[in-house]
Structures are given as C-alpha cells and as structure tokens.
Design a protein around this motif. Sequence first.
Motif, PDB file in Angstrom:
ATOM      1  N   ARG A  72       0.877  -1.160   0.000  1.00  0.00           N
ATOM      2  CA  ARG A  72       0.000   0.000   0.000  1.00  0.00           C
ATOM      3  C   ARG A  72       0.922   1.220   0.000  1.00  0.00           C
ATOM      4  N   CYS A  73       0.473   2.330  -0.507  1.00  0.00           N
ATOM      5  CA  CYS A  73       1.344   3.500  -0.653  1.00  0.00           C
ATOM      6  C   CYS A  73       0.560   4.767  -0.362  1.00  0.00           C
ATOM      7  N   GLY A 102      -7.025  -4.104  -6.466  1.00  0.00           N
ATOM      8  CA  GLY A 102      -8.431  -3.966  -6.100  1.00  0.00           C
ATOM      9  C   GLY A 102      -8.964  -2.567  -6.356  1.00  0.00           C
ATOM     10  N   GLY A 104      -9.148   0.072  -4.471  1.00  0.00           N
ATOM     11  CA  GLY A 104      -8.259   1.147  -4.039  1.00  0.00           C
ATOM     12  C   GLY A 104      -7.201   1.423  -5.102  1.00  0.00           C
ATOM     13  N   SER A 105      -6.649   0.351  -5.641  1.00  0.00           N
ATOM     14  CA  SER A 105      -5.635   0.486  -6.687  1.00  0.00           C
ATOM     15  C   SER A 105      -6.235   1.121  -7.943  1.00  0.00           C
ATOM     16  N   ASP A 111      -6.897   8.388 -10.584  1.00  0.00           N
ATOM     17  CA  ASP A 111      -6.328   9.699 -10.227  1.00  0.00           C
ATOM     18  C   ASP A 111      -5.052   9.977 -11.021  1.00  0.00           C
ATOM     19  N   ARG A 171     -13.078  -8.864   3.345  1.00  0.00           N
ATOM     20  CA  ARG A 171     -13.206  -7.441   3.696  1.00  0.00           C
ATOM     21  C   ARG A 171     -14.680  -7.089   3.908  1.00  0.00           C
TER      22      ARG A 171
HETATM   23  P1  ADP Z   1      -6.868  -2.666  -3.037  1.00  0.00           P
HETATM   24  O1  ADP Z   1      -6.320  -2.221  -4.344  1.00  0.00           O
HETATM   25  O2  ADP Z   1      -6.643  -4.127  -2.808  1.00  0.00           O
HETATM   26  O3  ADP Z   1      -8.295  -2.240  -2.831  1.00  0.00           O
HETATM   27  P2  ADP Z   1      -5.983  -0.521  -1.228  1.00  0.00           P
HETATM   28  O4  ADP Z   1      -7.351   0.004  -1.011  1.00  0.00           O
HETATM   29  O5  ADP Z   1      -5.079  -0.620  -0.068  1.00  0.00           O
HETATM   30  O6  ADP Z   1      -5.976  -1.983  -1.893  1.00  0.00           O
HETATM   31  O7  ADP Z   1      -5.285   0.415  -2.320  1.00  0.00           O
HETATM   32  C1  ADP Z   1      -3.980   0.168  -2.768  1.00  0.00           C
HETATM   33  C2  ADP Z   1      -3.246   1.453  -3.010  1.00  0.00           C
HETATM   34  O8  ADP Z   1      -3.909   2.235  -3.999  1.00  0.00           O
HETATM   35  C3  ADP Z   1      -3.164   2.393  -1.825  1.00  0.00           C
HETATM   36  O9  ADP Z   1      -2.153   2.076  -0.920  1.00  0.00           O
HETATM   37  C4  ADP Z   1      -2.882   3.718  -2.496  1.00  0.00           C
HETATM   38  O10 ADP Z   1      -1.534   3.845  -2.863  1.00  0.00           O
HETATM   39  C5  ADP Z   1      -3.717   3.613  -3.762  1.00  0.00           C
HETATM   40  N1  ADP Z   1      -4.996   4.306  -3.549  1.00  0.00           N
HETATM   41  C6  ADP Z   1      -6.077   3.881  -2.894  1.00  0.00           C
HETATM   42  N2  ADP Z   1      -7.060   4.796  -2.883  1.00  0.00           N
HETATM   43  C7  ADP Z   1      -6.579   5.859  -3.549  1.00  0.00           C
HETATM   44  C8  ADP Z   1      -7.097   7.145  -3.895  1.00  0.00           C
HETATM   45  N3  ADP Z   1      -8.325   7.522  -3.557  1.00  0.00           N
HETATM   46  N4  ADP Z   1      -6.289   7.976  -4.597  1.00  0.00           N
HETATM   47  C9  ADP Z   1      -5.060   7.603  -4.960  1.00  0.00           C
HETATM   48  N5  ADP Z   1      -4.514   6.407  -4.667  1.00  0.00           N
HETATM   49  C10 ADP Z   1      -5.248   5.546  -3.982  1.00  0.00           C
END
Ligand code: ADP
Length: 324
Positions: A72-73, A102, A104-105, A111, A171
């Motif tokens: 995650r970042c 997923g 979030g990614s 973005d 989740r």
């Molecule tokens: P997943 O992709 O499994 O749903 P996460 O929700 O942790 O996992 O998202 C992974 C990564 O995507 C985050 O750590 C972040 O770097 C990036 N990310 C998530 N939401 C946003 C957002 N709204 N804007 C920009 N980057 C995001």
Amino acid sequence: IKSIGVLTSGGDAPGMNAAIRAVVRTGIYYGIKMFGIRKGYNGLISGDIFEMNARSVSDIVHRGGTILQTARCKEFTTDEGMQKAMSLSRAFGLDALVVIGGDGSYRGARDFSKYGMKVMGLPGTIDNDIASTEYTIGYDTAMNTVQDALDKIRDTAYSHERCSVLEVMGRHAGHIALNVGVAGGAEVILLPEKQFDFDKDIIRRIVQGRNNGKKNYIIILAEGVAEKIGGALELAKKVEDLTGIETRGTVLGYIQRGGSPSIRDRVMASAMGVKAVELLKDGVYNRVMCVEKAKIVDIDIDEALSMTKDIDHEMLRLVEILSI
Ligand code: ADP
C-alpha cells in the motif's frame, strides 16, 4: 504506445503472476518495451522500475503471490506523490501503466490518469469486491482454499459433535463466505450485506438442528461481520454458552491469500492480461477489465468506480432450504 509498465498493488492474490506474465508477453509479442514496477505505487515513486523480457516471467504462471511484490502506498494519494510518480514514469519513458489490484488500486490509477498517464486496470483480489466485474483474479483459488479447510473442520466437528465457527476473509463483502457456505453445507452464514438476529438466525438454527438429529454445525463468519461483532473465538463462546454445544472458533487468516492459482484464476488472468495490452496497443486506455455475463469486457475506469455490487441474495435462500 512504445512502452508499458506493470505493477501489482493492494492485497496480493493468487493469479497475479499469471496476469503479469500475460501482460509482459503480450507487450513483447507486439514489439512494445515492457517494464516491471516493484511494490505497487511505491516503486513508481522511488523508481524501482526495470525492463522485463519474455523470460522474466518464465515459471511463474503456477505460483501464488506476485513476483513484483505489492504494497500500500500512502504517498501516492497525495498530489506530491502523483507528481513524483509522473516524473519517474517520464524518466523511464513509460507511455502506459497496467495496474493489477483492487478497488483502491483502481482509484489510484484513475487519479494518476488525470496527471496524463494512460492506465489499464486488471481486477486482482481474493474478495471479489470490485463492483464492475462479476469475477476477480484470486477469488476462485481463495474459495477453494477455504472449502478445503472447511471440509477438514467438518470431519473433526462431526467426530466430537461440535459446532464450528469459521471466520473467512472478504473485507466488506461476503462473496467468499456465501459461496463456501453453500458449497460446504453451513448451517449459518453471517454476511456483512445482510442483517441478522443473533437468537433467531444463529441460536435457534443450531438448536433446531440438534433437535433434528444433526451431529455437527458450521457457522461461517465473514470478516466484515467479525469486525462488528467480534471474531470467531468470541462468537464460539457465546454460541456454546447459549446452546450447551461445544463450539470452536477458527480464524483462517492469511492462508486464504496464498497457494497455487486455480485453473480458472490462471485462465482469467491470462485472458485479461492479453486484452488489456491489446487495447493499449490499439490506442484504448483508462479502462478496466471486467467479467460481464461470463465474458471479458472493458469499461471506463471512472464508470467502474461509480458502480455498486451486492451479494447474490437468491443464493442465501438456498441455505435456508438446504441446511434443515
Ligand atoms: P486494493 O487495491 O486491494 O483495494 P488498497 O485500497 O489498499 O488496496 O489500495 C492500494 C493502493 O492504492 C493504496 O495504498 C494507495 O496507494 C492507492 N490508492 C487507494 N485509494 C486511492 C485514492 N483515492 N487515490 C489515490 N490512490 C489511492
């Protein structure tokens, strides 16, 4: 498009390697320069970017996890992080980015597209919680892993006439819990998408089962419910106190995220990887790969992120009928 970067982001899932392989090999097949980016968006910001060839992805199609690693970042959610990622992308000459991850990614990719990057998303998560697609890479393998564990727990639960509470991942979504519950013959399935009454939906069902001659009982507890009412061990204690039936809780945990991907996950990952790169080659971008009515299609990433998804309530009805 002359060069494409690929990364895996968020939680890992079996089949991500098959997707990386498909993306890299399709690019090479069409004469595109391919780059791997390590540890999700972190690698983009830190410049952990390296060129890949057809052999870089040999012998990985059957392996769980992701050779590119994932993370995650936080920084990537900020303007500064995005600018940095864009500078590094330019430095390596990346024209487009394939993101396997997923929701979030996907949001991160969407973005990032506003900063000028051409993006493509592949659904990679065991939870199947991406609204735009019926199926996500890793879901099938995870369900089979849970099924295998459930079958084993049932053996011992029968021998001791016990009740078992099995807490499974997912989740905020109950897709794994629901399917495994139906396939494994659970008495009770607790899903975040459905309200339940503790006495009526859990205790009465278990006690009625005992009165009808059952020798063991399975309660599937989805992660999204465990977060609210306490975990499997806590629920097991409550059930034992009220029913007098010996009850054990098991939290499956991270074994659900590993293992060799199933055929379905490998085939899906392969087909989606090829499609994503072929679209980029043809000048189509800012899309995500989806399964719709069992076919692989692509839709706009913004539209994908505005969609919602529910569990299959009809399937829940099956449990009512089949667990008597
Ligand atoms: P997943 O992709 O499994 O749903 P996460 O929700 O942790 O996992 O998202 C992974 C990564 O995507 C985050 O750590 C972040 O770097 C990036 N990310 C998530 N939401 C946003 C957002 N709204 N804007 C920009 N980057 C995001």
